[in-house]
Motif scaffolding. Structure first.
Motif, PDB file in Angstrom:
ATOM      1  N   SER A   4       0.838  -1.190   0.000  1.00  0.00           N
ATOM      2  CA  SER A   4       0.000   0.000   0.000  1.00  0.00           C
ATOM      3  C   SER A   4       0.868   1.232   0.000  1.00  0.00           C
ATOM      4  O   SER A   4       2.032   1.201   0.348  1.00  0.00           O
ATOM      5  CB  SER A   4      -0.952   0.008   1.205  1.00  0.00           C
ATOM      6  OG  SER A   4      -0.235   0.149   2.395  1.00  0.00           O
ATOM      7  N   ALA A   5       0.248   2.371  -0.368  1.00  0.00           N
ATOM      8  CA  ALA A   5       0.998   3.613  -0.484  1.00  0.00           C
ATOM      9  C   ALA A   5       0.714   4.508   0.691  1.00  0.00           C
ATOM     10  O   ALA A   5      -0.173   4.279   1.475  1.00  0.00           O
ATOM     11  CB  ALA A   5       0.626   4.321  -1.788  1.00  0.00           C
ATOM     12  N   GLY A   6       1.481   5.587   0.822  1.00  0.00           N
ATOM     13  CA  GLY A   6       1.202   6.616   1.830  1.00  0.00           C
ATOM     14  C   GLY A   6       1.539   6.128   3.215  1.00  0.00           C
ATOM     15  O   GLY A   6       2.358   5.251   3.439  1.00  0.00           O
ATOM     16  N   ASP A   7       0.863   6.713   4.229  1.00  0.00           N
ATOM     17  CA  ASP A   7       1.165   6.354   5.602  1.00  0.00           C
ATOM     18  C   ASP A   7       0.160   5.380   6.174  1.00  0.00           C
ATOM     19  O   ASP A   7       0.085   5.167   7.372  1.00  0.00           O
ATOM     20  CB  ASP A   7       1.270   7.605   6.489  1.00  0.00           C
ATOM     21  CG  ASP A   7      -0.058   8.296   6.679  1.00  0.00           C
ATOM     22  OD1 ASP A   7      -1.055   7.839   6.103  1.00  0.00           O
ATOM     23  OD2 ASP A   7      -0.099   9.295   7.424  1.00  0.00           O
ATOM     24  N   GLY A   8      -0.666   4.779   5.307  1.00  0.00           N
ATOM     25  CA  GLY A   8      -1.545   3.720   5.764  1.00  0.00           C
ATOM     26  C   GLY A   8      -2.877   4.176   6.261  1.00  0.00           C
ATOM     27  O   GLY A   8      -3.613   3.387   6.839  1.00  0.00           O
ATOM     28  N   ASP A   9      -3.254   5.443   6.093  1.00  0.00           N
ATOM     29  CA  ASP A   9      -4.561   5.898   6.518  1.00  0.00           C
ATOM     30  C   ASP A   9      -5.643   5.302   5.643  1.00  0.00           C
ATOM     31  O   ASP A   9      -5.409   4.796   4.561  1.00  0.00           O
ATOM     32  CB  ASP A   9      -4.654   7.429   6.430  1.00  0.00           C
ATOM     33  CG  ASP A   9      -3.865   8.078   7.541  1.00  0.00           C
ATOM     34  OD1 ASP A   9      -3.456   7.371   8.467  1.00  0.00           O
ATOM     35  OD2 ASP A   9      -3.649   9.303   7.469  1.00  0.00           O
ATOM     36  N   ALA A  10      -6.897   5.425   6.114  1.00  0.00           N
ATOM     37  CA  ALA A  10      -8.003   4.830   5.389  1.00  0.00           C
ATOM     38  C   ALA A  10      -8.094   5.344   3.977  1.00  0.00           C
ATOM     39  O   ALA A  10      -8.512   4.629   3.083  1.00  0.00           O
ATOM     40  CB  ALA A  10      -9.311   5.109   6.128  1.00  0.00           C
ATOM     41  N   GLY A  11      -7.698   6.600   3.754  1.00  0.00           N
ATOM     42  CA  GLY A  11      -7.776   7.144   2.414  1.00  0.00           C
ATOM     43  C   GLY A  11      -6.848   6.456   1.440  1.00  0.00           C
ATOM     44  O   GLY A  11      -7.006   6.583   0.236  1.00  0.00           O
ATOM     45  N   ASP A  12      -5.847   5.706   1.961  1.00  0.00           N
ATOM     46  CA  ASP A  12      -5.000   4.966   1.045  1.00  0.00           C
ATOM     47  C   ASP A  12      -5.840   3.976   0.268  1.00  0.00           C
ATOM     48  O   ASP A  12      -5.522   3.598  -0.835  1.00  0.00           O
ATOM     49  CB  ASP A  12      -3.912   4.184   1.811  1.00  0.00           C
ATOM     50  CG  ASP A  12      -2.787   5.090   2.259  1.00  0.00           C
ATOM     51  OD1 ASP A  12      -2.681   6.193   1.735  1.00  0.00           O
ATOM     52  OD2 ASP A  12      -2.017   4.668   3.126  1.00  0.00           O
ATOM     53  N   ALA A  13      -6.833   3.441   0.868  1.00  0.00           N
ATOM     54  CA  ALA A  13      -7.761   2.594   0.162  1.00  0.00           C
ATOM     55  C   ALA A  13      -8.952   3.430  -0.170  1.00  0.00           C
ATOM     56  O   ALA A  13      -9.746   3.065  -1.022  1.00  0.00           O
ATOM     57  CB  ALA A  13      -8.229   1.478   1.052  1.00  0.00           C
ATOM     58  N   SER A  14      -8.354   3.998   0.277  1.00  0.00           N
ATOM     59  CA  SER A  14      -9.418   4.917   0.330  1.00  0.00           C
ATOM     60  C   SER A  14      -9.334   6.237  -0.283  1.00  0.00           C
ATOM     61  O   SER A  14      -8.342   6.556  -0.740  1.00  0.00           O
ATOM     62  CB  SER A  14      -9.471   5.299   1.822  1.00  0.00           C
ATOM     63  OG  SER A  14      -8.248   5.524   2.374  1.00  0.00           O
TER      64      SER A  14
ATOM     65  N   ALA B 106       0.695  14.502   5.673  1.00  0.00           N
ATOM     66  CA  ALA B 106       2.003  14.093   6.157  1.00  0.00           C
ATOM     67  C   ALA B 106       1.857  13.499   7.558  1.00  0.00           C
ATOM     68  O   ALA B 106       0.822  12.935   7.882  1.00  0.00           O
ATOM     69  CB  ALA B 106       2.998  15.245   6.104  1.00  0.00           C
ATOM     70  N   ALA B 107       2.887  13.590   8.378  1.00  0.00           N
ATOM     71  CA  ALA B 107       2.851  13.003   9.711  1.00  0.00           C
ATOM     72  C   ALA B 107       3.026  14.076  10.770  1.00  0.00           C
ATOM     73  O   ALA B 107       3.628  15.120  10.531  1.00  0.00           O
ATOM     74  CB  ALA B 107       3.948  11.940   9.859  1.00  0.00           C
ATOM     75  N   ASN B 108       2.484  13.841  11.922  1.00  0.00           N
ATOM     76  CA  ASN B 108       2.689  14.657  13.125  1.00  0.00           C
ATOM     77  C   ASN B 108       2.024  16.022  13.101  1.00  0.00           C
ATOM     78  O   ASN B 108       2.192  16.804  14.027  1.00  0.00           O
ATOM     79  CB  ASN B 108       4.185  14.858  13.415  1.00  0.00           C
ATOM     80  CG  ASN B 108       4.932  13.564  13.606  1.00  0.00           C
ATOM     81  OD1 ASN B 108       4.360  12.581  14.066  1.00  0.00           O
ATOM     82  ND2 ASN B 108       6.198  13.549  13.237  1.00  0.00           N
ATOM     83  N   ASP B 109       1.252  16.355  12.046  1.00  0.00           N
ATOM     84  CA  ASP B 109       0.616  17.677  11.921  1.00  0.00           C
ATOM     85  C   ASP B 109       1.659  18.792  11.866  1.00  0.00           C
ATOM     86  O   ASP B 109       1.509  19.846  12.479  1.00  0.00           O
ATOM     87  CB  ASP B 109      -0.366  17.905  13.083  1.00  0.00           C
ATOM     88  CG  ASP B 109      -1.405  18.983  12.781  1.00  0.00           C
ATOM     89  OD1 ASP B 109      -1.381  19.547  11.667  1.00  0.00           O
ATOM     90  OD2 ASP B 109      -2.236  19.259  13.657  1.00  0.00           O
ATOM     91  N   VAL B 110       2.736  18.544  11.119  1.00  0.00           N
ATOM     92  CA  VAL B 110       3.809  19.527  10.974  1.00  0.00           C
ATOM     93  C   VAL B 110       4.185  19.650   9.502  1.00  0.00           C
ATOM     94  O   VAL B 110       3.780  18.861   8.665  1.00  0.00           O
ATOM     95  CB  VAL B 110       5.056  19.143  11.798  1.00  0.00           C
ATOM     96  CG1 VAL B 110       4.727  19.052  13.267  1.00  0.00           C
ATOM     97  CG2 VAL B 110       5.650  17.823  11.300  1.00  0.00           C
TER      98      VAL B 110
END
Length: 474
Positions: A30-40, A227-231
């Motif tokens: 899977s791509a990205g950081d694995g959030d639901a939107g990756d399948a999403s 991205a990650a960490n809200d930064v």
């Protein structure tokens, strides 16, 4: 809204440390950081909005009535195949004044489904204005409460950067009103009106669901900007110096990390005010930041990626995807601060200890349920919000809020909303000849109160392995 203020999970002292994490752990391939939107509220039976409109009869919720109580001990479900051939079905639209059912596909098409499955031609095709990749695409839709007479559909999609989007940003998130013939099999000559444009610095954490509340107002969630960490690029600094960044904690810089509440039937911002006179929507006068510092569209904040939300009566369930340790389910309340990036779920984020309140003294709102990324039957990587089942297709689940993790592993989750929070999460095995597929992208509920699950075998938003199934008793 005090009835929604839940028993706090967080206690001063004795807080477990969380290691620094880069993002959700994605499954292989899977791509990205694995959030639901990756399948999403009000406890009255009838609800009238602040501008005097009759919002109709509100459905009492389990948290108010004490029932119906689901019987989750040993509960399981089977899947009744309804439609297939989708790329990545992410949302399900069942107009409240119609028995029609529509499926939102991430590739930009909206399909009607009938007794014989998906129709051959899309009901509405917006693919020519959609940007795909990462977690972008057509991400959600909601029918106006009077859809059968006015033909108004509200859609959330990712577009190429529009005027006003800073250089280097990923895309522009668009909320649009599309007016169509509500009786047509295919929406010919749709009329689109842009309601809202929000610059998005990254391609992920886009949320995307939209839903009308019983007050007739549209609720629109946005993630923290990606991205990650809200930064990083496009992320504001905030008051919490211990951890950098903070769109989730900043209500003045942008609309990210928040759930918005707007009146799409009105125009000109806050009624009786010069603020926002050019806005193509109105802002309810009882929104918590009206007349205060901050952007008045915001109804609640402190979210990371509220991927799906749904209403049952006055209760609004918001599933917020965590980063690397906890997934959370929340009940929405006006002015609620849900903690990101001070907290992930009910736990301090990247620190051994953290504040329990915002600078003004308002306590962070705890999730009503949460689960970890590791350990036990109830675990996963990205929460996928669902619906309260009110139909008779699965008697044991009637009154339960049914949801899942993105990586389903052959089971769904359920909680009893009439119990005292924090709610215990129960696993609901899927049994029978039809499996759940590898990834769950969303849920739906029809006019009979039956729940549908939207799944796919792929993560990239393409292909034709997406399908829709109704939950039934085995």
């Amino acid at each position: 809204m005090e009835r929604l203020r839940r028993r706090r999970l967080l206690r001063a002292g004795g807080l477990a440390a969380l290691a620094s994490v880069a993002g959700c752990s994605a499954p292989s391939g899977s791509a990205g950081d694995g959030d639901a939107g990756d399948a999403s509220g009000s406890d009255d039976a009838d609800v009238t909005s602040t501008d005097g409109r009759d919002a109709g009869t509100r459905v009492p919720t389990p948290t108010e009535t004490g029932g119906p109580r689901p019987d989750l001990d040993g509960a399981d479900v089977a899947l009744e195949p309804i439609a297939s051939g989708f790329a990545a079905p992410v949302d399900f639209v069942a107009p409240t004044d119609s028995d029609r059912r529509f499926v939102v596909d991430r590739d930009g098409r909206i399909w009607e489904i009938g007794d014989d499955g998906r129709r051959e031609t899309p009901f509405l095709d917006l693919s020519d204005r959609i940007v795909l990749g990462s977690e972008r695409g057509l991400l959600g839709a909601a029918a106006h409460p009077e859809f059968a007479s006015n033909g108004r559909l509200y859609v959330r999609y990712s577009a190429s950067p529009r005027a006003g989007t800073p250089d280097g940003y990923s895309h522009t998130a668009v909320l649009a009103e599309v007016t169509i013939d509500p009786d047509a099999r295919v929406a010919a000559d749709p009329q689109e009106r842009t309601v809202l444009e929000v610059p998005q610095p990254q391609g992920n954490h886009n949320a995307g669901a939209v839903a009308f509340g019983p007050d007739g107002y549209l609720h629109v969630p946005f993630g923290d900007g990606g991205a990650a960490n809200d930064v990083g690029r496009g992320h504001a600094d905030d008051w919490y110096d211990a951890v950098d960044g903070g769109n989730g904690q900043d209500t003045a810089a942008n609309l990210l990390g928040s759930v918005l509440r707007i009146d799409v039937d009105g125009r000109g911002g806050v009624p009786g005010s010069d603020a926002g006179a050019d806005k193509p929507y109105a802002i309810p006068a009882d929104n918590p930041l009206v007349g205060r510092s901050g952007l008045s569209e915001q109804y609640a904040w402190g979210f990371r990626n509220p991927w799906r939300l749904s209403f049952h009566g006055a209760d609004c369930y918001v599933a917020d995807v965590g980063q690397g340790a906890w997934e959370e389910l929340n009940l929405l309340e006006a002015g609620g601060n849900y903690g990101w990036n001070v907290r992930e779920g009910a736990h301090c984020f990247r620190r051994d200890s953290c504040p329990t309140t915002a600078p003004g003294g308002e306590p962070f709102v705890d999730p009503v349920a949460e689960y970890p990324h590791d350990g036990g039957d109830v675990s996963g990587i990205s929460i996928i919000g669902g619906h309260v089942a009110t139909g008779d297709a699965v008697p044991a689940l009637r009154g339960a809020y049914v949801f899942a993790d993105f990586v389903a592993s052959g089971r769904l989750f359920a909680v009893d909303p009439s119990a005292d929070p924090p709610w215990g999460i129960r696993t609901i095995p899927v049994v029978g000849e039809t499996d759940l597929a590898r990834y769950v992208l969303g849920f739906g509920r029809d006019s009979a109160g039956d729940v549908y699950v939207l799944t796919t075998a792929e993560t990239g938003g393409g292909g034709n392995g997406g399908r829709v199934s109704r939950l039934v008793a085995p």
